[in-house]
Write a protein that holds these residues in place. Structure first.
Motif, PDB file in Angstrom:
ATOM      1  N   PRO A   1      12.570  11.322  23.245  1.00 25.37           N
ATOM      2  CA  PRO A   1      13.919  11.681  23.689  1.00 25.37           C
ATOM      3  C   PRO A   1      14.652  12.541  22.665  1.00 25.37           C
ATOM      4  N   ALA A   2      15.309  13.558  23.137  1.00 23.77           N
ATOM      5  CA  ALA A   2      16.023  14.470  22.240  1.00 23.77           C
ATOM      6  C   ALA A   2      17.143  13.754  21.499  1.00 23.77           C
ATOM      7  N   ALA A   3      17.903  12.923  22.215  1.00 24.49           N
ATOM      8  CA  ALA A   3      18.983  12.144  21.589  1.00 24.49           C
ATOM      9  C   ALA A   3      18.405  10.792  21.195  1.00 24.49           C
ATOM     10  N   PHE A   4      17.673  10.741  20.096  1.00 27.50           N
ATOM     11  CA  PHE A   4      16.876   9.564  19.768  1.00 27.50           C
ATOM     12  C   PHE A   4      17.714   8.425  19.190  1.00 27.50           C
ATOM     13  N   MET A   5      18.452   8.679  18.146  1.00 24.47           N
ATOM     14  CA  MET A   5      19.322   7.709  17.471  1.00 24.47           C
ATOM     15  C   MET A   5      18.544   6.609  16.738  1.00 24.47           C
ATOM     16  N   ALA A   6      17.956   5.647  17.447  1.00 25.37           N
ATOM     17  CA  ALA A   6      17.256   4.533  16.793  1.00 25.37           C
ATOM     18  C   ALA A   6      16.209   3.960  17.739  1.00 25.37           C
ATOM     19  N   VAL A   7      15.131   3.408  17.175  1.00 25.68           N
ATOM     20  CA  VAL A   7      14.030   2.863  17.981  1.00 25.68           C
ATOM     21  C   VAL A   7      14.533   1.778  18.932  1.00 25.68           C
ATOM     22  N   GLY A   8      15.358   0.860  18.433  1.00 27.96           N
ATOM     23  CA  GLY A   8      15.794  -0.276  19.228  1.00 27.96           C
ATOM     24  C   GLY A   8      16.552   0.080  20.487  1.00 27.96           C
ATOM     25  N   LEU A   9      17.140   1.270  20.537  1.00 24.21           N
ATOM     26  CA  LEU A   9      17.895   1.684  21.723  1.00 24.21           C
ATOM     27  C   LEU A   9      16.994   1.915  22.928  1.00 24.21           C
ATOM     28  N   TRP A  10      15.702   2.055  22.684  1.00 23.72           N
ATOM     29  CA  TRP A  10      14.765   2.363  23.770  1.00 23.72           C
ATOM     30  C   TRP A  10      14.034   1.127  24.272  1.00 23.72           C
ATOM     31  N   TYR A  11      14.519  -0.044  23.858  1.00 24.57           N
ATOM     32  CA  TYR A  11      13.991  -1.326  24.312  1.00 24.57           C
ATOM     33  C   TYR A  11      15.137  -2.187  24.822  1.00 24.57           C
ATOM     34  N   GLU A  12      14.927  -2.847  25.949  1.00 26.95           N
ATOM     35  CA  GLU A  12      15.917  -3.812  26.420  1.00 26.95           C
ATOM     36  C   GLU A  12      15.919  -5.058  25.537  1.00 26.95           C
ATOM     37  N   ASN A  13      14.729  -5.491  25.126  1.00 25.05           N
ATOM     38  CA  ASN A  13      14.576  -6.634  24.218  1.00 25.05           C
ATOM     39  C   ASN A  13      13.885  -6.134  22.961  1.00 25.05           C
ATOM     40  N   PHE A  14      14.641  -6.114  21.864  1.00 23.04           N
ATOM     41  CA  PHE A  14      14.095  -5.621  20.596  1.00 23.04           C
ATOM     42  C   PHE A  14      14.337  -6.652  19.492  1.00 23.04           C
ATOM     43  N   ASP A  15      14.095  -7.923  19.839  1.00 26.33           N
ATOM     44  CA  ASP A  15      14.281  -8.991  18.868  1.00 26.33           C
ATOM     45  C   ASP A  15      13.354  -8.804  17.674  1.00 26.33           C
ATOM     46  N   GLN A  16      13.852  -9.164  16.506  1.00 27.53           N
ATOM     47  CA  GLN A  16      13.036  -9.062  15.309  1.00 27.53           C
ATOM     48  C   GLN A  16      11.889 -10.056  15.369  1.00 27.53           C
ATOM     49  N   MET A  17      10.685  -9.591  15.043  1.00 23.25           N
ATOM     50  CA  MET A  17       9.527 -10.478  14.999  1.00 23.25           C
ATOM     51  C   MET A  17       9.489 -11.216  13.668  1.00 23.25           C
ATOM     52  N   THR A  18       8.937 -12.413  13.688  1.00 23.71           N
ATOM     53  CA  THR A  18       8.798 -13.226  12.483  1.00 23.71           C
ATOM     54  C   THR A  18       7.366 -13.132  11.960  1.00 23.71           C
ATOM     55  N   ASP A  19       7.176 -13.650  10.749  1.00 23.03           N
ATOM     56  CA  ASP A  19       5.816 -13.729  10.212  1.00 23.03           C
ATOM     57  C   ASP A  19       4.927 -14.567  11.118  1.00 23.03           C
ATOM     58  N   GLN A  20       5.474 -15.635  11.684  1.00 23.74           N
ATOM     59  CA  GLN A  20       4.687 -16.492  12.569  1.00 23.74           C
ATOM     60  C   GLN A  20       4.264 -15.732  13.818  1.00 23.74           C
ATOM     61  N   ASP A  21       5.141 -14.883  14.348  1.00 22.30           N
ATOM     62  CA  ASP A  21       4.786 -14.058  15.510  1.00 22.30           C
ATOM     63  C   ASP A  21       3.596 -13.159  15.178  1.00 22.30           C
ATOM     64  N   VAL A  22       3.620 -12.582  13.987  1.00 21.66           N
ATOM     65  CA  VAL A  22       2.526 -11.700  13.561  1.00 21.66           C
ATOM     66  C   VAL A  22       1.226 -12.487  13.461  1.00 21.66           C
ATOM     67  N   LEU A  23       1.279 -13.646  12.849  1.00 25.64           N
ATOM     68  CA  LEU A  23       0.072 -14.465  12.690  1.00 25.64           C
ATOM     69  C   LEU A  23      -0.512 -14.870  14.040  1.00 25.64           C
ATOM     70  N   GLU A  24       0.344 -15.233  14.981  1.00 26.78           N
ATOM     71  CA  GLU A  24      -0.132 -15.628  16.302  1.00 26.78           C
ATOM     72  C   GLU A  24      -0.787 -14.454  17.025  1.00 26.78           C
ATOM     73  N   ALA A  25      -0.206 -13.270  16.895  1.00 26.35           N
ATOM     74  CA  ALA A  25      -0.792 -12.084  17.531  1.00 26.35           C
ATOM     75  C   ALA A  25      -2.143 -11.745  16.937  1.00 26.35           C
ATOM     76  N   LEU A  26      -2.256 -11.839  15.623  1.00 26.09           N
ATOM     77  CA  LEU A  26      -3.519 -11.543  14.967  1.00 26.09           C
ATOM     78  C   LEU A  26      -4.575 -12.585  15.314  1.00 26.09           C
ATOM     79  N   HIS A  27      -4.168 -13.850  15.335  1.00 23.90           N
ATOM     80  CA  HIS A  27      -5.117 -14.927  15.631  1.00 23.90           C
ATOM     81  C   HIS A  27      -5.677 -14.774  17.057  1.00 23.90           C
ATOM     82  N   ALA A  28      -4.857 -14.303  17.966  1.00 21.28           N
ATOM     83  CA  ALA A  28      -5.293 -14.137  19.348  1.00 21.28           C
ATOM     84  C   ALA A  28      -6.374 -13.094  19.483  1.00 21.28           C
ATOM     85  N   GLN A  29      -6.441 -12.163  18.514  1.00 22.70           N
ATOM     86  CA  GLN A  29      -7.408 -11.071  18.593  1.00 22.70           C
ATOM     87  C   GLN A  29      -8.649 -11.318  17.741  1.00 22.70           C
ATOM     88  N   LEU A  30      -8.592 -12.306  16.847  1.00 28.63           N
ATOM     89  CA  LEU A  30      -9.731 -12.526  15.955  1.00 28.63           C
ATOM     90  C   LEU A  30     -10.878 -13.233  16.666  1.00 28.63           C
TER      91      LEU A  30
END
Length: 214
Positions: free
Chosen positions: A185-214
């Motif tokens: 988008p030409a009028a970009f501003m910030a990444v979060g504006l292009w998501y309806e839900n842009f909650d900050q992920m936690t370390d635990q969220d990262v670990l769960e995502a990685l574990h699901a793929q291992l």
């Protein structure tokens, strides 16, 4: 165009990448997510490509007087990649960033230890490495990531993100063999504006995502 959340964005990005894979453009793929937000997107990509998923921890270096104002980034044990134009504009010298760099290096190592949990970093030699983030504003962290990856002798380096500023996408084309960004988008501003839900992920969220793929 706004994505519902990172999972939906990752699904849409995965469709484009799967097409590129069917065209023979992504042989022997390995997906590297830029945590934290990039992990939720990259998980969908790795599933679609039936590729390994790992993380590449990159830390933004903020100005001493305003942490959110990025003046560089670092990956691994590499020398920090500083934005010379930003430094000059702010009247900053590298010596003024010493404490910031030390703090960010410590956080980078903490996250690497936590996310890997004893696993070695993946061998990138001969692989098509797909670096994934949830969006690019300035591209400073992605550029540091791509240069770090390039030094590991991969066969090919691809940067993929659901949304990017046009300036960042253009900058990344000088760093990656291919840049795949669904929306610029030409009028970009910030990444979060292009998501309806842009909650900050936690370390635990990262670990769960990685574990699901291992």
């Amino acid at each position: 165009m706004r994505f519902r959340d990172r999972r939906q964005a990752g699904g849409e990005l995965a469709e484009t990448l799967r097409t590129r894979q069917s065209e023979g453009a992504l042989p022997n793929p390995l997906v590297l997510a830029l945590p934290r937000g990039g992990v939720a997107v990259a998980r969908e990509v790795a599933r679609a490509l039936d590729a390994p998923l790992d993380v590449l921890v990159v830390r933004k270096i903020g100005a001493p007087f305003q942490e959110e104002l990025g003046v560089g980034a670092m990956a691994g044990d590499e020398v920090p990649l500083l934005d010379e134009d930003a430094m000059r504009h702010l009247g900053l010298r590298e010596a003024a960033l010493a404490s910031v760099i030390e703090r960010e290096r410590a956080e980078l190592r903490r996250r690497e230890r936590l996310y890997r949990q004893g696993r070695p970093a993946p061998d990138l030699r001969g692989r098509t490495v797909i670096v994934v983030d949830d969006g690019l504003a300035t591209g400073s962290t992605a550029r540091a990531a791509l240069r770090f990856v390039r030094r590991q002798a991969p066969e090919r380096v691809v940067l993929a993100a659901p949304v990017c500023s046009p300036e960042a996408a253009e900058l990344m084309r000088a760093e990656a063999d291919e840049v795949i960004c669904l929306y610029q988008p030409a009028a970009f501003m910030a990444v979060g504006l292009w998501y309806e839900n842009f909650d900050q992920m936690t370390d635990q969220d990262v670990l769960e995502a990685l574990h699901a793929q291992l």
